[in-house]
Design a protein around this motif. Structure first.
Motif, PDB file in Angstrom:
ATOM      1  N   GLY A  34       0.799  -1.214   0.000  1.00 23.74           N
ATOM      2  CA  GLY A  34       0.000   0.000   0.000  1.00 23.74           C
ATOM      3  C   GLY A  34       0.835   1.267   0.000  1.00 23.74           C
ATOM      4  N   SER A  35       2.131   1.144  -0.272  1.00 25.48           N
ATOM      5  CA  SER A  35       2.991   2.331  -0.270  1.00 25.48           C
ATOM      6  C   SER A  35       3.176   2.927  -1.659  1.00 25.48           C
ATOM      7  CB  SER A  35       4.369   1.974   0.317  1.00 25.48           C
ATOM      8  OG  SER A  35       4.986   0.946  -0.437  1.00 25.48           O
ATOM      9  N   LEU A  36       2.565   2.307  -2.677  1.00 24.54           N
ATOM     10  CA  LEU A  36       2.699   2.831  -4.032  1.00 24.54           C
ATOM     11  C   LEU A  36       1.753   4.003  -4.283  1.00 24.54           C
ATOM     12  CD1 LEU A  36       4.117   2.517  -6.739  1.00 24.54           C
ATOM     13  CD2 LEU A  36       2.372   0.855  -7.396  1.00 24.54           C
ATOM     14  N   GLU A  37       0.558   3.937  -3.694  1.00 20.29           N
ATOM     15  CA  GLU A  37      -0.430   4.995  -3.915  1.00 20.29           C
ATOM     16  C   GLU A  37       0.075   6.378  -3.506  1.00 20.29           C
ATOM     17  OE1 GLU A  37      -1.030   2.091  -2.738  1.00 20.29           O
ATOM     18  OE2 GLU A  37      -2.616   1.193  -3.942  1.00 20.29           O
ATOM     19  N   PRO A  38       0.726   6.532  -2.332  1.00 22.10           N
ATOM     20  CA  PRO A  38       1.257   7.876  -1.996  1.00 22.10           C
ATOM     21  C   PRO A  38       2.272   8.391  -3.016  1.00 22.10           C
ATOM     22  CG  PRO A  38       1.205   6.477  -0.052  1.00 22.10           C
ATOM     23  CD  PRO A  38       0.885   5.597  -1.210  1.00 22.10           C
ATOM     24  N   LEU A  39       3.045   7.485  -3.622  1.00 20.60           N
ATOM     25  CA  LEU A  39       4.010   7.915  -4.631  1.00 20.60           C
ATOM     26  C   LEU A  39       3.301   8.489  -5.854  1.00 20.60           C
ATOM     27  CD1 LEU A  39       6.720   5.077  -4.657  1.00 20.60           C
ATOM     28  CD2 LEU A  39       6.987   7.430  -3.876  1.00 20.60           C
ATOM     29  N   LEU A  40       2.136   7.953  -6.145  1.00 17.27           N
ATOM     30  CA  LEU A  40       1.405   8.411  -7.326  1.00 17.27           C
ATOM     31  C   LEU A  40       0.857   9.822  -7.150  1.00 17.27           C
ATOM     32  CD1 LEU A  40      -0.531   5.139  -8.197  1.00 17.27           C
ATOM     33  CD2 LEU A  40       1.645   5.948  -9.119  1.00 17.27           C
ATOM     34  N   LEU A  41       0.814  10.306  -5.893  1.00 20.79           N
ATOM     35  CA  LEU A  41       0.363  11.676  -5.639  1.00 20.79           C
ATOM     36  C   LEU A  41       1.458  12.703  -5.934  1.00 20.79           C
ATOM     37  CD1 LEU A  41      -1.558  11.085  -2.275  1.00 20.79           C
ATOM     38  CD2 LEU A  41      -2.512  11.248  -4.594  1.00 20.79           C
TER      39      LEU A  41
END
Length: 201
Positions: A23-30
Motif C-alpha cells: 500500500g505504499s505505491l499509492e502515496p508515490l502516485l500523488l
C-alpha cells in the motif's frame, strides 16, 4: 551473465508489485511526476544494483582465477584486469535489457509470489544462447551480433579468449540490445500507467 539477470530482481519486485501489496505505491502516485518517470527512477535503481553485482562478480572471477593459477603451474594465466573492464563495458546494454525485462514482468504480475516465480525463470534467457554456443560454437557476424544477449555473449567470449573485437560487431550488439531494452521498457511504462495495475488480485 546469469548475475546480470539476477542482480536487480529483488529491487524490481519490491519497488513495483511489492509496494502495491504494502500500500505504499499509492502515496508515490500523488507526487507531481509522470508514471513513466516514476518507473524509470525505479528501473535506474535496479540498474545500479545490477551494475554493482556485475562489478563484484567480475572482480571475484579475476581474483579467484589468479589464486587458482598461483597454486598450479599447469593453468594458464587469466586475462588481465583491462579485459574484465571491457567485459563490463560490453555488458552495460545487457544490464539495461535485463532490468527492462524485470520491470515489465514485475509490473504485470498480480503478487510478489507470482513475480518471484516469473523472474526466477528469467536467467533461462541467457541460458538458451549459452547452450547453443556449447554445442555449436559461433563466431560473431553482423547477424549474430544483432541478437540481444547472444551478441554480448559472443563478444565476451572473444574478450576472454583474448581475441580482437570488430568495432562493427560492438556497435551492432550495443545498438540492437539498447533498442530492445527501450522497447520493453516502453511497454512496461504503458502497463504501469493503467489503473488496474494498482488494484490487488
Amino acid at each position: 551473465i546469469f548475475m546480470i539477470f539476477l542482480g536487480g530482481v529483488h529491487l524490481a519486485i519490491d519497488t513495483t508489485v511489492g509496494e502495491r501489496e504494502r500500500g505504499s505505491l499509492e502515496p508515490l502516485l500523488l507526487a507531481p511526476i509522470e508514471r513513466g518517470g516514476l518507473l524509470l527512477a525505479k528501473a535506474l535503481a535496479a540498474l545500479a544494483f545490477t551494475a554493482v553485482t556485475t562489478v563484484v562478480n567480475l572482480a571475484a572471477f579475476r581474483i579467484f582465477m589468479g589464486v587458482a593459477v598461483a597454486s598450479s603451474e599447469r593453468l594458464a594465466a587469466p586475462p588481465g584486469w583491462e579485459v574484465f573492464v571491457m567485459v563490463f563495458v560490453i555488458a552495460v546494454p545487457l544490464m539495461g535489457f535485463a532490468v527492462a525485462l524485470q520491470m515489465a514482468l514485475a509490473v504485470v504480475t498480480r503478487s510478489m509470489k507470482e513475480a518471484q516465480i516469473y523472474l526466477g525463470l528469467l536467467p533461462l534467457i541467457p541460458a538458451l544462447p549459452g547452450m547453443v554456443m556449447v554445442f555449436s560454437p559461433l563466431n560473431p557476424t553482423n547477424l549474430t551480433a544483432a541478437v540481444p544477449v547472444l551478441g554480448q555473449m559472443l563478444l565476451i567470449n572473444q574478450l576472454v579468449a583474448q581475441q580482437s573485437l570488430a568495432p562493427q560487431h560492438i556497435a551492432i550488439a550495443t545498438l540492437s540490445t539498447t533498442l530492445a531494452a527501450g522497447l520493453i521498457f516502453t511497454l512496461a511504462a504503458k502497463w504501469f500507467r493503467r489503473e488496474k495495475m494498482f488494484v490487488l488480485g
